[in-house]
Design a protein around this motif. Structure first.
Motif, mmCIF file in Angstrom:
data_model
loop_
_atom_site.group_PDB
_atom_site.id
_atom_site.type_symbol
_atom_site.label_atom_id
_atom_site.label_comp_id
_atom_site.label_asym_id
_atom_site.label_seq_id
_atom_site.Cartn_x
_atom_site.Cartn_y
_atom_site.Cartn_z
ATOM 1 N N PHE A 167 3.002 -13.203 16.878
ATOM 2 C CA PHE A 167 1.994 -12.422 17.607
ATOM 3 C C PHE A 167 0.937 -13.424 18.042
ATOM 4 C CE2 PHE A 167 3.541 -9.114 14.578
ATOM 5 C CZ PHE A 167 3.999 -8.198 15.513
ATOM 6 N N VAL B 170 0.044 -16.154 15.571
ATOM 7 C CA VAL B 170 0.419 -15.756 14.206
ATOM 8 C C VAL B 170 1.934 -15.677 14.065
ATOM 9 C CG1 VAL B 170 0.233 -13.951 12.438
ATOM 10 C CG2 VAL B 170 -1.711 -14.423 13.943
ATOM 11 N N ALA C 272 4.185 -14.030 12.186
ATOM 12 C CA ALA C 272 4.246 -12.905 11.245
ATOM 13 C C ALA C 272 5.528 -12.943 10.424
ATOM 14 C CB ALA C 272 4.140 -11.590 12.004
ATOM 15 N N PRO D 203 2.600 -9.853 -0.572
ATOM 16 C CA PRO D 203 1.234 -9.354 -0.426
ATOM 17 C C PRO D 203 1.000 -8.726 0.950
ATOM 18 C CG PRO D 203 1.301 -11.763 -0.451
ATOM 19 C CD PRO D 203 2.684 -11.294 -0.759
ATOM 20 N N ASN D 204 -0.095 -8.025 1.114
ATOM 21 C CA ASN D 204 -0.466 -7.460 2.408
ATOM 22 C C ASN D 204 -0.491 -8.541 3.473
ATOM 23 O OD1 ASN D 204 -0.794 -4.738 2.010
ATOM 24 N ND2 ASN D 204 -2.904 -4.958 1.259
ATOM 25 N N GLY D 205 0.089 -8.233 4.622
ATOM 26 C CA GLY D 205 0.095 -9.185 5.722
ATOM 27 C C GLY D 205 1.216 -10.199 5.630
ATOM 28 N N ALA D 206 2.111 -10.049 4.633
ATOM 29 C CA ALA D 206 3.199 -11.017 4.436
ATOM 30 C C ALA D 206 4.216 -10.969 5.575
ATOM 31 C CB ALA D 206 3.901 -10.755 3.104
ATOM 32 N N GLY D 207 4.317 -9.823 6.256
ATOM 33 C CA GLY D 207 5.278 -9.690 7.352
ATOM 34 C C GLY D 207 6.373 -8.661 7.078
ATOM 35 N N LYS D 208 6.211 -7.875 6.031
ATOM 36 C CA LYS D 208 7.242 -6.898 5.645
ATOM 37 C C LYS D 208 7.469 -5.850 6.741
ATOM 38 C CE LYS D 208 4.926 -5.656 1.957
ATOM 39 N NZ LYS D 208 3.707 -6.474 2.103
ATOM 40 N N SER D 209 6.389 -5.241 7.202
ATOM 41 C CA SER D 209 6.541 -4.195 8.221
ATOM 42 C C SER D 209 7.063 -4.775 9.538
ATOM 43 C CB SER D 209 5.206 -3.475 8.467
ATOM 44 O OG SER D 209 4.857 -2.730 7.325
ATOM 45 N N THR D 210 6.620 -5.963 9.868
ATOM 46 C CA THR D 210 7.116 -6.621 11.080
ATOM 47 C C THR D 210 8.631 -6.813 10.981
ATOM 48 O OG1 THR D 210 5.001 -7.753 11.344
ATOM 49 C CG2 THR D 210 6.867 -8.679 12.546
#
Ligand code: ADP
Ligand code: MG
Length: 257
Positions: free
Chosen positions: A14, A17, A19, A38-45
């Motif tokens: 992005f 970034v 991701a 952790p949060n922001g690790a890229g799981k949802s991406t």
């Protein structure tokens, strides 16, 4: 045996970034696999690329050996990938059973010709699916009055109506009480065992992750830094380092000690 899902060198940027950066893994038939980090690790991406919501910057996604990289969500769904727990997908004005029947009708691709008679079609199959998720006694209740945990179980039944080979669950237990979290993951684990479906899920509660996953992958800043059994991941120095700040990986365990 061909992997249900194979991911090769998956990348998503992005702007500046990274991701998701060079992520690769396989999910075997009947495997319950966790992707944590952790949060922001890229799981949802990662999930959004697997489900077709996001196009990868680079890399490949294979479903049962077929290249599905960059295909739209509807097509990926048709190929047998189910997803749960995004925005609530239920129709509030319909009953629990009717919602599952609609999903079954959609799966059988008869939506437009049979809509007026939907209340009778696939009633038995819908009740079977509701039985699977422990909701059959609520079949004729309106969805609008369901408790949150029950709505989540209904969403699982709806996902199963598509007879998925693979279920993708991004934080399925978000917003649930601890007891409900454990119950939902136990239910998911039973479904994996009984139906041979594969599941890839993310989850914050490490007790839930360690109790139910066959295999755990740890993502940090877009890269897989460790994977293995619960014991292997727990013992991994890089994983401990990543989680020390947030304290989530061992907090629950320490509480029992
Ligand atoms: P996780 O699900 O592990 O918490 P995400 O995949 O949501 O992580 O986010 C990974 C990184 O990508 C974060 O730095 C996030 O800010 C960034 N990101 C995610 N989605 C977008 C987007 N649509 N546009 C820009 N940056 C994004
Ligand atoms: Mg996320």
């Amino acid at each position: 045996m061909t992997a249900v899902l194979r991911v090769e060198n998956l990348v998503r940027h992005f702007g500046g970034v990274k991701a998701v950066n060079n992520v690769g893994f396989e999910v075997a038939p009947g495997e319950l696999r966790a992707l944590i980090g952790p949060n922001g690790a890229g799981k949802s991406t990662c999930f959004n690329m697997l489900m077709g919501q996001l196009k990868p910057t680079a890399g490949k996604v294979f479903l049962n050996g077929e290249d599905i990289t960059g295909r739209p969500p509807r097509e990926i769904w048709r190929l047998g990938v189910g997803r749960t727990f995004q925005i609530t997908g239920t129709y509030q004005s319909m009953t629990v059973a009717e919602n599952v029947q609609m999903a079954l009708i959609s799966h059988h691709r008869k939506l437009f010709s049979v809509l007026p008679r939907a209340h009778r079609l696939y009633r038995e199959e819908a009740l079977d699916l509701l039985e699977t998720v422990g909701m059959v006694d609520q079949a004729d209740r309106a969805c609008a009055i369901l408790a949150y945990g029950d709505l989540k179980r209904l969403e699982l039944a709806i996902a199963l109506a598509n007879s998925p080979r693979l279920l993708l669950m991004d934080e399925p237990t978000a917003g649930m009480a601890p007891r409900e979290r454990i119950n939902l993951m136990q239910l998911t684990s039973d479904i994996v065992r009984d139906r041979g479906v594969s599941v890839l899920f993310t989850e914050h509660d490490m007790d839930v992750v360690f109790a139910h996953s066959h295999h755990i992958m740890v993502l940090n800043r877009g890269e897989l830094i460790a994977e293995g059994s619960a014991a292997e991941v727990r013992a991994d120095a890089r994983v401990q380092e990543v989680y020390l700040g947030g304290g989530t990986l061992f907090a629950a365990e320490d509480a029992h000690a």
